[in-house]
Design a protein around this motif. Structure first.
Motif, mmCIF file in Angstrom:
data_model
loop_
_atom_site.group_PDB
_atom_site.id
_atom_site.type_symbol
_atom_site.label_atom_id
_atom_site.label_comp_id
_atom_site.label_asym_id
_atom_site.label_seq_id
_atom_site.Cartn_x
_atom_site.Cartn_y
_atom_site.Cartn_z
ATOM 1 N N TYR A 107 1.015 -1.246 -0.031
ATOM 2 C CA TYR A 107 0.094 0.019 0.006
ATOM 3 C C TYR A 107 0.841 1.118 -0.083
ATOM 4 C CZ TYR A 107 -2.666 3.700 2.017
ATOM 5 O OH TYR A 107 -3.336 5.050 2.380
ATOM 6 N N ALA A 108 1.825 1.419 0.875
ATOM 7 C CA ALA A 108 2.558 2.466 0.868
ATOM 8 C C ALA A 108 3.446 2.664 -0.401
ATOM 9 C CB ALA A 108 3.531 2.429 2.010
ATOM 10 N N LEU A 109 3.706 1.645 -0.871
ATOM 11 C CA LEU A 109 4.574 1.752 -2.149
ATOM 12 C C LEU A 109 3.867 2.192 -3.201
ATOM 13 C CD1 LEU A 109 6.887 -1.590 -2.099
ATOM 14 C CD2 LEU A 109 7.640 0.648 -1.760
ATOM 15 N N SER A 110 2.285 1.746 -3.250
ATOM 16 C CA SER A 110 1.528 2.140 -4.338
ATOM 17 C C SER A 110 1.320 3.703 -4.580
ATOM 18 C CB SER A 110 0.197 1.356 -4.212
ATOM 19 O OG SER A 110 -0.797 1.720 -3.202
ATOM 20 N N VAL A 111 1.470 4.340 -3.169
ATOM 21 C CA VAL A 111 0.959 5.735 -3.190
ATOM 22 C C VAL A 111 2.082 6.473 -3.090
ATOM 23 C CG1 VAL A 111 -1.395 5.196 -2.179
ATOM 24 C CG2 VAL A 111 0.571 5.568 -0.614
ATOM 25 N N MET A 112 3.431 5.958 -2.770
ATOM 26 C CA MET A 112 4.519 6.964 -2.637
ATOM 27 C C MET A 112 5.610 6.752 -3.578
ATOM 28 S SD MET A 112 5.202 6.957 1.301
ATOM 29 C CE MET A 112 6.584 8.193 1.111
ATOM 30 N N THR A 113 5.439 5.568 -4.426
ATOM 31 C CA THR A 113 6.638 5.149 -5.549
ATOM 32 C C THR A 113 6.762 6.299 -6.382
ATOM 33 O OG1 THR A 113 6.674 3.004 -4.988
ATOM 34 C CG2 THR A 113 7.584 3.538 -6.917
ATOM 35 N N GLU A 130 16.074 1.298 -4.273
ATOM 36 C CA GLU A 130 15.692 -0.379 -4.316
ATOM 37 C C GLU A 130 14.511 -0.606 -3.358
ATOM 38 O OE1 GLU A 130 17.134 -4.761 -3.294
ATOM 39 O OE2 GLU A 130 18.774 -3.101 -3.881
ATOM 40 N N PHE A 131 13.310 -0.881 -4.027
ATOM 41 C CA PHE A 131 12.230 -0.921 -3.214
ATOM 42 C C PHE A 131 11.971 -2.650 -3.099
ATOM 43 C CE2 PHE A 131 11.290 2.795 -5.977
ATOM 44 C CZ PHE A 131 11.029 3.993 -4.861
ATOM 45 N N SER A 132 11.507 -2.736 -1.713
ATOM 46 C CA SER A 132 11.120 -4.177 -1.493
ATOM 47 C C SER A 132 9.834 -4.175 -0.629
ATOM 48 C CB SER A 132 12.220 -4.771 -0.541
ATOM 49 O OG SER A 132 13.554 -4.785 -1.180
ATOM 50 N N PRO A 133 8.987 -4.876 -1.247
ATOM 51 C CA PRO A 133 7.631 -5.166 -0.531
ATOM 52 C C PRO A 133 7.645 -5.940 0.925
ATOM 53 C CG PRO A 133 7.315 -5.792 -2.781
ATOM 54 C CD PRO A 133 8.829 -5.539 -2.699
ATOM 55 N N LEU A 134 7.472 -5.614 1.935
ATOM 56 C CA LEU A 134 7.737 -6.249 3.224
ATOM 57 C C LEU A 134 7.593 -7.755 3.274
ATOM 58 C CD1 LEU A 134 6.017 -3.807 6.036
ATOM 59 C CD2 LEU A 134 8.655 -4.225 5.546
ATOM 60 N N TYR A 135 6.593 -8.108 2.553
ATOM 61 C CA TYR A 135 6.245 -9.567 2.531
ATOM 62 C C TYR A 135 7.409 -10.379 1.829
ATOM 63 C CZ TYR A 135 4.465 -9.102 -2.259
ATOM 64 O OH TYR A 135 4.361 -8.752 -3.594
ATOM 65 N N GLU A 136 8.424 -9.707 1.067
ATOM 66 C CA GLU A 136 9.381 -10.406 0.356
ATOM 67 C C GLU A 136 10.795 -10.497 1.231
ATOM 68 O OE1 GLU A 136 10.284 -8.614 -3.395
ATOM 69 O OE2 GLU A 136 8.587 -9.487 -4.319
ATOM 70 N N VAL A 137 10.772 -9.570 2.280
ATOM 71 C CA VAL A 137 12.167 -9.489 3.207
ATOM 72 C C VAL A 137 12.322 -10.243 4.387
ATOM 73 C CG1 VAL A 137 12.542 -7.319 2.018
ATOM 74 C CG2 VAL A 137 11.519 -7.314 4.244
ATOM 75 N N GLY A 138 10.963 -10.919 4.895
ATOM 76 C CA GLY A 138 10.913 -11.548 6.110
ATOM 77 C C GLY A 138 11.049 -10.622 7.231
ATOM 78 N N VAL A 220 -10.254 -17.668 9.079
ATOM 79 C CA VAL A 220 -9.265 -17.170 7.969
ATOM 80 C C VAL A 220 -9.493 -18.089 6.782
ATOM 81 C CG1 VAL A 220 -6.957 -16.806 7.344
ATOM 82 C CG2 VAL A 220 -7.569 -16.126 9.792
ATOM 83 N N ARG A 221 -9.946 -17.651 5.766
ATOM 84 C CA ARG A 221 -9.999 -18.394 4.648
ATOM 85 C C ARG A 221 -9.066 -18.142 3.499
ATOM 86 N NH1 ARG A 221 -14.729 -20.058 1.795
ATOM 87 N NH2 ARG A 221 -15.331 -20.697 3.950
ATOM 88 N N ARG A 222 -8.390 -16.882 3.425
ATOM 89 C CA ARG A 222 -7.276 -16.699 2.742
ATOM 90 C C ARG A 222 -6.235 -15.722 3.249
ATOM 91 N NH1 ARG A 222 -9.334 -20.000 0.173
ATOM 92 N NH2 ARG A 222 -10.129 -20.031 -2.101
ATOM 93 N N THR A 223 -5.097 -15.968 3.220
ATOM 94 C CA THR A 223 -4.133 -14.933 3.331
ATOM 95 C C THR A 223 -3.366 -14.413 2.151
ATOM 96 O OG1 THR A 223 -3.780 -16.216 5.393
ATOM 97 C CG2 THR A 223 -1.945 -14.940 4.904
ATOM 98 N N VAL A 224 -3.230 -13.039 2.331
ATOM 99 C CA VAL A 224 -2.642 -12.522 1.093
ATOM 100 C C VAL A 224 -1.557 -11.589 1.564
ATOM 101 C CG1 VAL A 224 -5.002 -12.285 -0.102
ATOM 102 C CG2 VAL A 224 -4.415 -10.556 1.335
ATOM 103 N N PRO A 225 -0.691 -11.380 0.691
ATOM 104 C CA PRO A 225 0.668 -10.761 1.186
ATOM 105 C C PRO A 225 0.586 -9.320 0.604
ATOM 106 C CG PRO A 225 0.859 -11.592 -1.198
ATOM 107 C CD PRO A 225 -0.341 -11.959 -0.543
ATOM 108 N N GLY A 226 -0.142 -8.547 1.653
ATOM 109 C CA GLY A 226 -0.557 -7.116 1.477
ATOM 110 C C GLY A 226 -1.605 -6.687 1.260
ATOM 111 N N PHE A 227 -1.911 -5.507 1.319
ATOM 112 C CA PHE A 227 -3.168 -4.896 1.180
ATOM 113 C C PHE A 227 -3.884 -4.742 0.140
ATOM 114 C CE2 PHE A 227 -1.700 -2.643 5.124
ATOM 115 C CZ PHE A 227 -2.460 -3.278 6.105
ATOM 116 N N LEU A 228 -3.068 -4.762 -0.903
ATOM 117 C CA LEU A 228 -3.682 -4.419 -2.593
ATOM 118 C C LEU A 228 -4.520 -5.648 -2.890
ATOM 119 C CD1 LEU A 228 -0.753 -2.535 -4.183
ATOM 120 C CD2 LEU A 228 -2.851 -1.765 -3.333
#
Length: 309
Positions: A107-113, A130-138, A220-228
């Motif tokens: 979400y932050a990347l989508s509005v700030m990049t 270099e941008f990294s989504p949080l779910y990719e960096v552990g 919990v039915r689905r878990t998604v990696p971020g808000f988007l």
């Protein structure tokens, strides 16, 4: 010998870069030298410290336990050396070729990049980021990244500066059978299938905290990696999820969604920039934080500007 007292300043610079970048090529780029030079220095460090420092795991390199333990020690040492000897030059955005690393939620990347890249193009054209989504960096690592942008209630350590805010809202499909006068009940929240957002390890999510505080353990039915992905996952199903209002409003008509009122209050999402305290005196980092604040103002007041037209 495994004592830092036998590591000279040049080797310490290399050690700091390798611990931060976890990659010899990137460490060489950060130091403005060649990869063979860094490889030679790392070979000396491995002998002095009696440790490989980096080990290959699949397609990536990971720090050894000893290297992980050395990270805060080396970072603090470098900060003190910089203050004492001013080894690194002052930062001039117009001429610097500094490469920054920024991790954030999708979400932050989508509005700030886009606005951030515009500023860099105009004011610091030779820098890169270099941008990294949080779910990719552990797990969040403030020694690895220059800045991490995440919600202020996420339990992240380090220095931080608030950037911009948004309301969190509950999202369902517009013709959801349990939606009554635009509302979901406590029973609905406890029994309907739920879309959970997963970010970096150790990041506490607003919505999960609110539900838990209300005694609700959602299904919990689905878990998604971020808000988007939340609006897309909820669309056409009986599931519900939580997302920042800017995202929900952007996709509401396109995906036939409704913003449901719920009987528990959702706190305001405040996105903040976090950095390691050892980097407080880094002029490049101070410039980046100031730039992020300016960019955040554009994000924060974009809705008001649009509404005034």
């Amino acid at each position: 010998m495994n004592d830092l007292r036998d590591v000279d300043i040049n080797l310490l610079l290399v050690l700091d870069a390798v611990l931060s970048e976890r990659n010899l090529t990137r460490a060489a780029e950060l130091l403005g030298t060649t990869q063979p030079t860094v490889s030679g220095a790392v070979a000396k460090l491995r002998t002095l410290l009696d440790d490989p420092l980096l080990v290959r795991t699949g397609r990536v390199s990971e720090l050894t336990p000893k290297a992980l333990a050395l990270q805060p020690v080396v970072a603090a040492a470098m900060a003190q050396i910089d203050r004492t000897l001013n080894l690194r030059p002052q930062f001039d955005p117009a001429t610097s070729d500094r490469r920054f690393r920024l991790s954030a939620s999708d979400y932050a990347l989508s509005v700030m990049t886009a606005p951030l890249l515009d500023v860099l193009e105009q004011e610091a054209p030779h820098t890169s980021i270099e941008f990294s989504p949080l779910y990719e960096v552990g797990p969040i690592d403030l020694l690895r990244d220059d800045v991490v942008v995440v919600g202020t209630t996420s339990g992240v350590p380090g220095k931080h500066q608030a950037l911009f805010s948004d309301s969190m809202v509950c999202v369902v499909r517009r013709d959801h059978p349990r939606l009554v006068d635009g509302r979901l009940s406590m029973e609905d929240l406890a029994t309907l299938p739920y879309v959970r957002v997963s970010l970096a390890n150790g990041v506490s999510l607003y919505a999960d905290d609110v539900l838990a505080a209300s005694g609700i353990s959602p299904r919990v039915r689905r878990t998604v990696p971020g808000f988007l992905p939340v609006p897309f996952t909820v669309s056409g199903t009986d599931m519900f999820g939580f997302a920042p209002a800017r995202i929900a409003e952007l996709y509401a008509d396109r995906l036939d969604l409704a913003i449901a009122r719920i009987p528990v209050p959702l706190p305001v999402l405040v996105e903040s920039a976090y950095w390691h305290p050892s980097r407080n005196d880094d002029p490049a980092l101070r410039w980046l934080i100031a730039t992020l604040i300016r960019v955040a103002e554009k994000v924060e007041f974009a809705d008001e500007d649009a509404g005034g037209r």
